[in-house]
Write a protein that holds these residues in place. Sequence first.
Motif, short mmCIF file in Angstrom:
data_model
loop_
_atom_site.label_atom_id
_atom_site.label_comp_id
_atom_site.label_asym_id
_atom_site.label_seq_id
_atom_site.Cartn_x
_atom_site.Cartn_y
_atom_site.Cartn_z
N LEU A 81 0.82 -1.21 0.00
CA LEU A 81 0.00 0.00 0.00
C LEU A 81 0.85 1.26 0.00
N ALA A 82 2.04 1.17 0.57
CA ALA A 82 2.91 2.34 0.69
C ALA A 82 3.43 2.83 -0.66
N VAL A 83 3.45 1.98 -1.68
CA VAL A 83 3.95 2.43 -2.98
C VAL A 83 2.90 3.23 -3.73
N LEU A 84 1.65 3.11 -3.31
CA LEU A 84 0.60 3.87 -3.96
C LEU A 84 0.34 5.21 -3.26
N GLU A 85 0.53 5.22 -1.96
CA GLU A 85 0.29 6.43 -1.18
C GLU A 85 1.15 6.37 0.08
N SER A 86 1.83 7.44 0.41
CA SER A 86 2.64 7.47 1.63
C SER A 86 1.71 7.57 2.83
N ILE A 87 1.39 6.42 3.38
CA ILE A 87 0.48 6.34 4.52
C ILE A 87 1.18 5.64 5.68
N PRO A 88 0.68 5.84 6.90
CA PRO A 88 1.30 5.14 8.04
C PRO A 88 1.18 3.63 7.88
N ARG A 89 2.23 2.93 8.24
CA ARG A 89 2.23 1.47 8.18
C ARG A 89 1.23 0.92 9.19
N THR A 90 0.44 -0.05 8.76
CA THR A 90 -0.56 -0.64 9.64
C THR A 90 0.05 -1.69 10.57
N GLN A 91 1.21 -2.20 10.21
CA GLN A 91 1.91 -3.19 11.02
C GLN A 91 3.40 -2.91 10.95
N ALA A 92 4.14 -3.46 11.90
CA ALA A 92 5.60 -3.40 11.87
C ALA A 92 6.12 -4.58 11.04
N MET A 93 7.33 -4.45 10.53
CA MET A 93 7.96 -5.54 9.79
C MET A 93 9.38 -5.72 10.32
N ARG A 94 9.72 -6.97 10.65
CA ARG A 94 11.02 -7.27 11.23
C ARG A 94 11.62 -8.49 10.55
N THR A 95 12.92 -8.44 10.29
CA THR A 95 13.59 -9.56 9.63
C THR A 95 13.70 -10.74 10.57
N LYS A 96 13.62 -11.92 9.98
CA LYS A 96 13.80 -13.17 10.72
C LYS A 96 14.91 -13.93 10.01
N GLY A 97 16.07 -13.95 10.61
CA GLY A 97 17.25 -14.50 9.95
C GLY A 97 17.85 -13.45 9.03
N ASP A 98 18.87 -13.84 8.29
CA ASP A 98 19.46 -12.92 7.31
C ASP A 98 18.51 -12.81 6.13
N VAL A 99 18.24 -11.57 5.72
CA VAL A 99 17.22 -11.32 4.71
C VAL A 99 17.80 -10.49 3.56
N ARG A 100 17.42 -10.86 2.35
CA ARG A 100 17.73 -10.06 1.17
C ARG A 100 16.40 -9.59 0.60
N LEU A 101 16.30 -8.29 0.38
CA LEU A 101 15.06 -7.69 -0.12
C LEU A 101 15.31 -6.96 -1.42
N LEU A 102 14.34 -7.01 -2.30
CA LEU A 102 14.30 -6.10 -3.43
C LEU A 102 13.36 -4.98 -3.00
N VAL A 103 13.78 -3.74 -3.18
CA VAL A 103 13.03 -2.60 -2.67
C VAL A 103 12.60 -1.72 -3.84
N LEU A 104 11.34 -1.35 -3.84
CA LEU A 104 10.80 -0.46 -4.87
C LEU A 104 10.21 0.76 -4.18
N GLN A 105 10.74 1.94 -4.48
CA GLN A 105 10.24 3.19 -3.92
C GLN A 105 8.89 3.53 -4.55
N GLY A 106 8.03 4.13 -3.76
CA GLY A 106 6.69 4.48 -4.23
C GLY A 106 6.69 5.38 -5.44
N ALA A 107 7.53 6.40 -5.46
CA ALA A 107 7.56 7.34 -6.59
C ALA A 107 7.94 6.62 -7.88
N ARG A 108 8.84 5.68 -7.81
CA ARG A 108 9.25 4.92 -9.00
C ARG A 108 8.13 4.01 -9.49
N PHE A 109 7.43 3.38 -8.54
CA PHE A 109 6.32 2.51 -8.91
C PHE A 109 5.19 3.31 -9.52
N GLN A 110 4.92 4.48 -8.97
CA GLN A 110 3.86 5.33 -9.53
C GLN A 110 4.20 5.76 -10.95
#
Length: 194
Positions: A134-163
């Motif tokens: 939801l954050a890539v469509l509109e900069s809104i407060p996160r409804t939940q927290a997100m925490r890594t479990k173990g070593d994590v690799r993420l691909l990240v897409l900024q909202g402005a780029r997705f829009q």
Amino acid sequence: DEEPKAGGLMLTSYGFGTYLYTGYAWFRQLPAGVKGAFRLFANLLALPVVRIKERVEILRKVSLFSFMTEEQLTGVARLMTERWEKNGIYLCHQGDVGNELYIISQGEVEVINESGGKNQIINTEAIGAYVGELAVLESIPRTQAMRTKGDVRLLVLQGARFQTIIQQHPDIAYQVIKVLTRRLAEVISGAKFR
């Protein structure tokens, strides 16, 4: 007659770039026509293409992007960054304003409800899942927290780029709306909470 060295190459991704350091004597080996040096150098020059292709293969398996053409997937892959995190790192807290979509390409991410002074793990997302959509469509407060479990690799897409992507390709916007509508219906019905 020297023994071969175990390594002389360091490689890392940071933001949109890939950084490479070598301790090899290219200035001597390439002019001398050393075959191994030419092969290694050619592979290094092809590295950005390989990274993009790797991201495309990951995106192809993610429902939010699986309908896209090869060209569209490549365009999205070029706009993404990579992020590596150790165990127990918060990607965000509940209430933080977010603008990033995360695709898990290694490890797991816990989705946590932080309300009421307690941290309750709602769900654990694994490889191929996406969080923060939801954050890539509109900069809104996160409804939940997100925490890594173990070593994590993420691909990240900024909202402005997705829009930008969905403005240029209305067919992508339509498909994204369909995917997000299904996800919202799951949450409302209680079938799955994300």
